[in-house]
Design a protein around this motif. Structure first.
Motif, short mmCIF file in Angstrom:
data_model
loop_
_atom_site.label_atom_id
_atom_site.label_comp_id
_atom_site.label_asym_id
_atom_site.label_seq_id
_atom_site.Cartn_x
_atom_site.Cartn_y
_atom_site.Cartn_z
N ALA A 44 0.90 -1.11 -0.10
CA ALA A 44 -0.13 0.13 -0.03
C ALA A 44 0.78 1.22 0.00
O ALA A 44 0.37 2.05 -0.76
CB ALA A 44 -0.85 -0.06 1.19
N ALA A 45 1.90 1.23 0.92
CA ALA A 45 2.76 2.33 0.99
C ALA A 45 3.41 2.61 -0.42
O ALA A 45 3.36 3.87 -0.86
CB ALA A 45 3.84 2.26 2.18
N ALA A 46 4.04 1.64 -1.04
CA ALA A 46 4.76 1.83 -2.25
C ALA A 46 4.05 2.09 -3.38
O ALA A 46 4.24 2.84 -4.25
CB ALA A 46 5.35 0.50 -2.74
N ALA A 47 2.56 1.88 -3.32
CA ALA A 47 1.78 2.24 -4.34
C ALA A 47 0.92 3.62 -4.10
O ALA A 47 0.28 4.21 -5.01
CB ALA A 47 0.43 1.09 -4.57
N GLY A 48 1.08 4.37 -2.91
CA GLY A 48 0.53 5.25 -2.64
C GLY A 48 -0.79 5.26 -2.38
O GLY A 48 -1.57 6.26 -2.91
N VAL A 49 -1.26 4.14 -1.92
CA VAL A 49 -2.81 3.92 -1.75
C VAL A 49 -3.07 3.74 -0.27
O VAL A 49 -2.08 3.08 0.33
CB VAL A 49 -3.49 2.83 -2.62
CG1 VAL A 49 -3.19 3.28 -4.09
CG2 VAL A 49 -3.06 1.39 -2.33
N GLY A 50 -4.22 3.83 0.35
CA GLY A 50 -4.43 3.52 1.79
C GLY A 50 -4.52 1.89 1.76
O GLY A 50 -4.87 1.21 0.83
N LYS A 51 -4.41 1.29 3.13
CA LYS A 51 -4.57 0.04 3.09
C LYS A 51 -5.96 -0.45 2.81
O LYS A 51 -6.23 -1.57 2.33
CB LYS A 51 -4.31 -0.51 4.58
CG LYS A 51 -2.85 -0.52 4.83
CD LYS A 51 -2.25 -1.15 6.24
CE LYS A 51 -3.34 -1.10 7.22
NZ LYS A 51 -3.04 -1.51 8.67
N GLY A 52 -6.64 0.28 3.09
CA GLY A 52 -8.47 0.23 2.85
C GLY A 52 -8.61 -0.08 1.45
O GLY A 52 -9.23 -1.06 1.05
N THR A 53 -8.09 0.67 0.64
CA THR A 53 -8.12 0.52 -0.82
C THR A 53 -7.51 -0.86 -1.38
O THR A 53 -8.24 -1.64 -2.30
CB THR A 53 -7.54 1.73 -1.61
OG1 THR A 53 -8.06 2.93 -1.19
CG2 THR A 53 -7.58 1.41 -3.08
N LEU A 54 -6.28 -1.05 -0.78
CA LEU A 54 -5.71 -2.47 -1.14
C LEU A 54 -6.45 -3.73 -0.72
O LEU A 54 -6.77 -4.44 -1.39
CB LEU A 54 -4.24 -2.40 -0.55
CG LEU A 54 -3.33 -3.63 -0.68
CD1 LEU A 54 -3.22 -3.82 -2.25
CD2 LEU A 54 -2.06 -3.56 0.09
N PHE A 55 -6.97 -3.74 0.54
CA PHE A 55 -7.55 -4.64 1.14
C PHE A 55 -9.11 -4.98 0.47
O PHE A 55 -9.61 -6.00 0.26
CB PHE A 55 -7.99 -4.65 2.49
CG PHE A 55 -6.68 -5.28 3.28
CD1 PHE A 55 -6.52 -6.76 3.47
CD2 PHE A 55 -5.80 -4.32 3.76
CE1 PHE A 55 -5.18 -7.17 4.05
CE2 PHE A 55 -4.38 -4.64 4.34
CZ PHE A 55 -4.47 -6.10 4.55
N ARG A 56 -9.54 -3.69 0.26
CA ARG A 56 -10.92 -3.80 -0.62
C ARG A 56 -10.87 -4.41 -2.01
O ARG A 56 -11.83 -5.25 -2.49
CB ARG A 56 -11.62 -2.47 -0.66
CG ARG A 56 -12.61 -2.06 0.42
CD ARG A 56 -13.12 -0.73 0.52
NE ARG A 56 -12.76 0.22 -0.08
CZ ARG A 56 -11.73 1.12 0.64
NH1 ARG A 56 -11.81 0.71 2.02
NH2 ARG A 56 -11.18 2.15 0.13
N ARG A 57 -9.84 -4.06 -2.60
CA ARG A 57 -9.80 -4.34 -3.90
C ARG A 57 -9.08 -6.08 -4.11
O ARG A 57 -9.64 -6.55 -5.10
CB ARG A 57 -8.57 -3.40 -4.73
CG ARG A 57 -8.21 -3.73 -6.11
CD ARG A 57 -9.53 -3.54 -6.96
NE ARG A 57 -9.43 -4.13 -8.15
CZ ARG A 57 -9.67 -3.24 -9.25
NH1 ARG A 57 -9.62 -1.92 -9.18
NH2 ARG A 57 -9.61 -3.74 -10.59
N PHE A 58 -8.26 -6.23 -3.31
CA PHE A 58 -7.65 -7.81 -3.29
C PHE A 58 -8.10 -8.67 -2.30
O PHE A 58 -7.81 -9.74 -2.42
CB PHE A 58 -6.11 -7.48 -3.57
CG PHE A 58 -5.73 -6.84 -4.89
CD1 PHE A 58 -5.71 -7.39 -6.16
CD2 PHE A 58 -5.26 -5.36 -4.67
CE1 PHE A 58 -5.58 -6.61 -7.16
CE2 PHE A 58 -5.15 -4.52 -5.82
CZ PHE A 58 -5.36 -5.17 -7.09
N GLY A 59 -8.40 -8.10 -1.21
CA GLY A 59 -8.84 -8.81 0.04
C GLY A 59 -7.53 -9.36 0.89
O GLY A 59 -7.89 -8.96 2.10
#
Length: 192
Positions: A44-59
């Motif tokens: 998430a940090a390397a992509a510049g997105v929040g953890k929530g975005t990452l987890f919502r998108r990929f689980g």
């Protein structure tokens, strides 16, 4: 077989940018540090997105692994459906079966950590992945005319599981594993 392929999801432009950034970041981090050593927080940090975005998108990390493998799986599926023989149409089923197992082993060994993660995320995860259903259906079609092609397809795909290959390759070596899988495919082939 085309029906077993998953169409790409329709998404907003910002969601598509986030997805691409996440997949690029994950691919870079996994290549540099190994799949097991990278956390979802780091991605998430390397992509510049929040953890929530990452987890919502990929689980979870296994969902991220499945997404990273998607393009690679589609390339192999395209070869099976439309490529030149013997992997693609036009060769006898026995030759196609041997070509498929060789191509599949190439794919798994090249992406072993990701495939293993996607297949072992939960009990039975391997069998719920859309790509596995595609591989299974393809092998069952090639085994048409043999006793119980559906079961035989599962039996032939079992030793190609990433967990199994992870254990065998260090012990036996890649060339010996490949030769054994080729012999197994030849034995399963129709008319053998």
């Amino acid at each position: 077989m085309e029906l077993l392929r998953t169409p790409p999801p329709k998404e907003r432009a910002d969601a598509a940018r986030n997805r691409a950034a996440i997949l690029d970041a994950a691919a870079s981090l996994f290549a540099e540090h190994g799949v097991d050593a990278v956390s979802m927080d780091q991605v998430a940090a390397a992509a510049g997105v929040g953890k929530g975005t990452l987890f919502r998108r990929f689980g979870d990390k296994a969902g991220l692994a499945v997404a990273l493998l998607d393009a690679r799986e589609q390339a192999l599926q395209e070869g099976i459906l439309h490529g030149p023989p013997p992997l693609g149409p036009g060769a006898p089923p026995s030759e196609r079966l041997v070509a498929f197992t060789g191509a599949y082993v190439d794919y798994v060994l090249e992406h072993l950590a990701l495939v293993r993660m996607s297949e072992t995320a939960a009990p039975g995860a391997r069998y719920r992945i859309g790509a596995y259903r595609f591989w299974h259906r393809h092998v069952a079609i090639l085994l048409d005319g043999t006793p119980d092609p559906e079961h035989a397809a599962h039996a032939l795909l079992a030793p190609l599981a990433a967990e199994h290959l992870t254990a065998l390759v260090p012990e036996l070596g890649e060339s010996r594993v490949r030769a054994g899988i080729t012999r197994l495919a030849e034995r399963f082939a129709p008319g053998k």
